[in-house]
Design a protein around this motif. Sequence first.
Motif, short mmCIF file in Angstrom:
data_model
loop_
_atom_site.label_atom_id
_atom_site.label_comp_id
_atom_site.label_asym_id
_atom_site.label_seq_id
_atom_site.Cartn_x
_atom_site.Cartn_y
_atom_site.Cartn_z
N LYS A 199 0.89 -1.19 -0.02
CA LYS A 199 0.02 -0.03 0.03
C LYS A 199 0.87 1.24 0.07
N LYS A 200 0.31 2.27 -0.18
CA LYS A 200 0.90 3.72 -0.21
C LYS A 200 0.27 4.38 0.99
N TYR A 201 1.24 5.21 1.67
CA TYR A 201 1.06 5.80 2.88
C TYR A 201 1.58 7.42 2.79
N ILE A 202 0.70 8.40 3.40
CA ILE A 202 1.15 9.59 3.29
C ILE A 202 0.88 10.07 4.49
N SER A 203 1.36 11.26 5.02
CA SER A 203 1.05 11.94 6.36
C SER A 203 0.88 13.40 6.05
N LEU A 204 -0.39 14.12 6.33
CA LEU A 204 -0.43 15.50 6.35
C LEU A 204 -0.49 16.41 7.60
N THR A 205 0.83 17.20 7.71
CA THR A 205 0.98 17.92 8.80
C THR A 205 0.78 19.39 8.72
N PHE A 206 0.63 20.21 9.77
CA PHE A 206 0.13 21.55 9.66
C PHE A 206 0.95 22.21 10.74
N ASP A 207 1.74 23.38 10.31
CA ASP A 207 2.52 23.99 11.48
C ASP A 207 1.76 25.26 11.57
N ASP A 208 2.49 25.83 12.73
CA ASP A 208 2.28 27.37 13.17
C ASP A 208 0.92 27.73 13.69
N GLY A 209 0.16 26.83 14.01
CA GLY A 209 -1.27 27.17 14.37
C GLY A 209 -1.19 26.96 15.90
N PRO A 210 -2.46 27.06 16.66
CA PRO A 210 -3.65 27.00 15.89
C PRO A 210 -4.03 28.43 15.55
N ASN A 211 -4.92 28.59 14.86
CA ASN A 211 -5.29 30.00 14.24
C ASN A 211 -6.84 29.94 14.37
N PRO A 212 -7.51 30.84 15.11
CA PRO A 212 -9.04 30.89 15.38
C PRO A 212 -9.74 31.01 14.28
N GLU A 213 -9.33 31.59 13.16
CA GLU A 213 -10.19 31.89 11.92
C GLU A 213 -9.99 30.77 10.90
N THR A 214 -8.83 29.82 10.76
CA THR A 214 -8.67 29.05 9.93
C THR A 214 -8.53 27.29 10.55
#
Length: 497
Positions: A296-311
Motif C-alpha cells: 500500500k501507499k501511505y502519506i501524512s498531512l502535517t500543519f504548522d504554526d497554528g492554531p489559528n481561530p479563523e482557519t
Amino acid sequence: MDRNNHPRGTRNSRRETRKHSFSKKMVYLSIFTISLVLICGGVYATYAMQHKPKEASELENDDHYEKKEASLLEKIRKSQKQEDFEVSEQEKKDGYIQTLIYEPVSTESIPQFQAIKSELTTLIEAAQKNSPKDDEIKLVGCTKRLKLTDQVFSYQPVVKIYSWDQEKEDWSEKTELGKNTAFVNQKTKQPLSLQDIFMSEANMLAIQQVVQQKLLSESPDGNALIDGVLNMPKMTLDGTTFTYYPDKISLGLSENPTGKTELTLSYKDIAGYVNPDIIDPASIKEALPEPLDPNKKYISLTFDDGPNPETTPRLLDILKEKSVKATFFMLGQNVVKHEALVKRVAEEGHEVASHSYSHPQLTGVDAQRVKDEVQKTDKAIYHAIGKLPTDFRPPYGAVNKDVAMIIGKPIIQWSVDSQDWQSHNAQSIIKRIDDTAYNDTIVLMHDIHPETVDAVSTVIDHLRKEGYEILPSKELLGKKAKPLHMYYGSTDERPVQ
C-alpha cells in the motif's frame, strides 16, 4: 539405805521409762525404714521408666520420623540435581539443626556471586538464630536460577526451612528469599544493564518523556508540578538505577516535586524503545501497531504554526468530513491564546505536537533559549489537553545534535513541501502536492493560511485517488520514533549530526 529395801513403786517406774524409750526408738526406726523404701522405690521406678523397653507405638513413631526424614533429604538432593548447573553440598549438624548449603561449582557466569553468597550466609545465620533449639530443623541454602528470557537469567539467594510438626507427624516448609536478585545477560556474561535493555541514549530520552507524563498524570495537580517535572535531570543509561522484571522495569528517579524516588513502567508502554531479546515477548505483544503494508501507499498531512481561530476550525471541519487524521505542530504562543481550539484538535483524534514557542531558528540561539522554547510549549500544551507533546518540528527544519539533545524528542521533518507559505494560492498548493507526493512521505502545510484550508479537501481527494492512505505522522512512523533522530518518512530515518 539398802537398795534392796527400795520401795516397789520406784522399780516399776524405771521399768516403764525404759519400755517407753524402746518404743520410741522403734517408731523412729520404722519411719526411717519406710522412707528409705519409698526413696529407693522412687529411684528404681524412675530408672525403670527411663530404661524400660519401648512400646510398639513408640517404635512405630521413631520409624515414621526416620522414613520422613530420609524422604525429605532425598527430595532436597534430587531437587538440587535437577538444577541446570552443577552444585556442591556442604553439610553441618548443630544439635537439632541440620544445615545443607548448595553452591554452584562454576561461578564464572554469575559476576555478582560473592554478593549472593554473602546474603545467603546472612539468611542462614538468621534462620539458625530464630529456630527453636529443641525441634528438629533442616535448613537448605542455595542460589536459585531462573531463565527469564533466552538471554536473561536471574540468580537469587534462597533459604528453605523445614520443621518437624509433631501433630501432623510431617515436615512443614517455609521459604526465605534474598532481597537482592542478580540479573545476568547470558550473551555477555555480565550483569544486566540499562544499555542491554534500552540500547541507546536516544531511547533513554524517549523513556524520560514517558516518565514525565506518568508523574504528571498520577499527580492530583500536574499543572502545579510541571516546572519541576520538566526540569528533572536527563536520565542516562549509566546513571539511572533500576530493577528489572521480565514484563516491566522500575527506574530510580532524581529529586522531583512529586517526591517519588522510583517509578515502574510496563514494557507495553515503552514497547518501541526496549530490546525485545531482553524482555518477555508477551509483555509487548500487540503493543506496537502492525507494520505498514508494503503493497500500500501511505502519506501524512502535517500543519504548522497554528492554531489559528479563523482557519483551524474550518480545517478541522474538512478533516472530520473526510475522516482524515493529521498532525498539528503548534506554536506555544498560539496555544496559550486558543486552548479550547487545541483541546478540540486533540479530542477529534489528531496529534498535537510542538513547533517551539515563538518560531526562532533554534540553531542560532543559545542553549537556554532553546530550552525555554521547548518547555514553555510543553507547558502550554499540557495545560490545554493534559498531555505533553512527544514529537517536535524545529522551525525552518534547523537542528543540530546539541539542539536535539535539549529538545529531547523525535525530530519530525518533511519530505513534501506544499510551499503554501510562498504561493498563498490554493491551486498552486494542490498542484505542488500532486507533482511531488510519493509513498511514505510527510507533507508540510500551514493551517494559518486560508488558501491552504481551501486546498485541503481537493488535496485529500487527489491523494486517495492515487491510492494513498492518510495517517498522522506518529502512526506513519510506527509509534517508535526516538529523540536525536530526524524522520522524513517511516523508511527515511537519520541521526541528527
